[in-house]
Write an enzyme that holds these catalytic residues in place. Sequence first.
Site, PDB file in Angstrom:
ATOM      1  CG  ASN A   4     -13.459 -12.391-112.717  1.00 24.11           C
ATOM      2  OD1 ASN A   4     -12.605 -11.555-112.430  1.00 24.11           O
ATOM      3  ND2 ASN A   4     -13.197 -13.406-113.520  1.00 24.11           N
ATOM      4  CB  ILE A   5     -15.643 -13.493-106.650  1.00 20.99           C
ATOM      5  CG1 ILE A   5     -15.348 -12.002-106.447  1.00 20.99           C
ATOM      6  CG2 ILE A   5     -15.178 -14.320-105.449  1.00 20.99           C
ATOM      7  CD1 ILE A   5     -16.174 -11.349-105.333  1.00 20.99           C
ATOM      8  CD  GLU A   6     -12.899 -17.717-112.359  1.00 24.47           C
ATOM      9  OE1 GLU A   6     -12.021 -18.568-112.124  1.00 24.47           O
ATOM     10  OE2 GLU A   6     -13.073 -17.201-113.485  1.00 24.47           O
ATOM     11  CB  CYS A  42     -20.001 -11.521-113.847  1.00 26.42           C
ATOM     12  SG  CYS A  42     -20.266 -12.933-114.918  1.00 26.42           S
ATOM     13  CD  GLU A  69     -19.674  -7.661-116.299  1.00 25.15           C
ATOM     14  OE1 GLU A  69     -19.278  -8.521-115.472  1.00 25.15           O
ATOM     15  OE2 GLU A  69     -19.449  -7.730-117.518  1.00 25.15           O
ATOM     16  CB  CYS A  86     -22.179 -12.958-119.433  1.00 22.29           C
ATOM     17  SG  CYS A  86     -22.909 -12.865-117.784  1.00 22.29           S
ATOM     18  CB  CYS A 124     -23.789  -9.205-116.425  1.00 23.75           C
ATOM     19  SG  CYS A 124     -22.772 -10.112-115.243  1.00 23.75           S
TER      20      CYS A 124
HETATM   21  N1  THU Z   1     -16.895 -12.794-116.440  1.00 32.10           N
HETATM   22  C1  THU Z   1     -17.193 -11.585-115.894  1.00 32.10           C
HETATM   23  O1  THU Z   1     -16.767 -11.259-114.778  1.00 32.10           O
HETATM   24  N2  THU Z   1     -17.991 -10.754-116.610  1.00 32.10           N
HETATM   25  C2  THU Z   1     -18.510 -11.037-117.838  1.00 32.10           C
HETATM   26  O2  THU Z   1     -19.284 -10.265-118.362  1.00 32.10           O
HETATM   27  C3  THU Z   1     -18.127 -12.257-118.524  1.00 32.10           C
HETATM   28  C4  THU Z   1     -17.342 -13.238-117.743  1.00 32.10           C
HETATM   29  C5  THU Z   1     -16.044 -13.721-115.686  1.00 32.10           C
HETATM   30  C6  THU Z   1     -16.745 -14.951-115.210  1.00 32.10           C
HETATM   31  C7  THU Z   1     -15.593 -15.898-115.030  1.00 32.10           C
HETATM   32  O3  THU Z   1     -15.022 -15.687-113.749  1.00 32.10           O
HETATM   33  C8  THU Z   1     -14.579 -15.461-116.095  1.00 32.10           C
HETATM   34  O4  THU Z   1     -14.981 -14.176-116.501  1.00 32.10           O
HETATM   35  C9  THU Z   1     -14.513 -16.374-117.308  1.00 32.10           C
HETATM   36  O5  THU Z   1     -15.772 -16.597-117.830  1.00 32.10           O
END
Ligand code: THU
Length: 139
Positions: free
Chosen positions: A47-49, A58, A60, A96, A99
């Site tokens: 994940n890259i926020e 996300c 995925e 999620c 995704c």
């Molecule tokens: N996140 C994912 O990378 N994949 C998911 O299926 C659910 C959530 C990440 C998004 C965010 O950076 C962190 O998890 C918290 O929600």
Amino acid sequence: MLNSGLMYKELIQKAEEASHKAYCKYSRFAVGTALLTDSGEIYTGCNIENSSYPVGICAERVAFGKAISEGHKKFRAIAVCGFFLGELDPVFCPPCGMCRQFMSEFCEDDFEVILSDKMKGIRYYKLGTLVPVRFDFQI
Ligand code: THU
């Protein structure tokens, strides 16, 4: 089912390794993925926020983006591992909704989603179970 338990283990291990690359300073929740293509290659993602929260992506979709941009269009399985920063054991991290829709564009109902965590062990889901009816205006 993938034809070998070893392949599951390799995917989970690669997903765990990928989670170490996560850029997750806002949620402090690191996610790693390992995506297996139809032809046997593995692409990882994390994940890259972003400080503008909805801009983040996300793990995925990062793995799918890497694979699709390299020419892959067919996939067999993805392993997903989530960790609270500073903790060693993965927690249950089902993909999620965004995704799931993204995956369903490229994957059949028998595509496998592999989840691993300390409490529940390894769990396998078919995409068709996670997305029984997907949006598709071409139907
Ligand atoms: N996140 C994912 O990378 N994949 C998911 O299926 C659910 C959530 C990440 C998004 C965010 O950076 C962190 O998890 C918290 O929600």
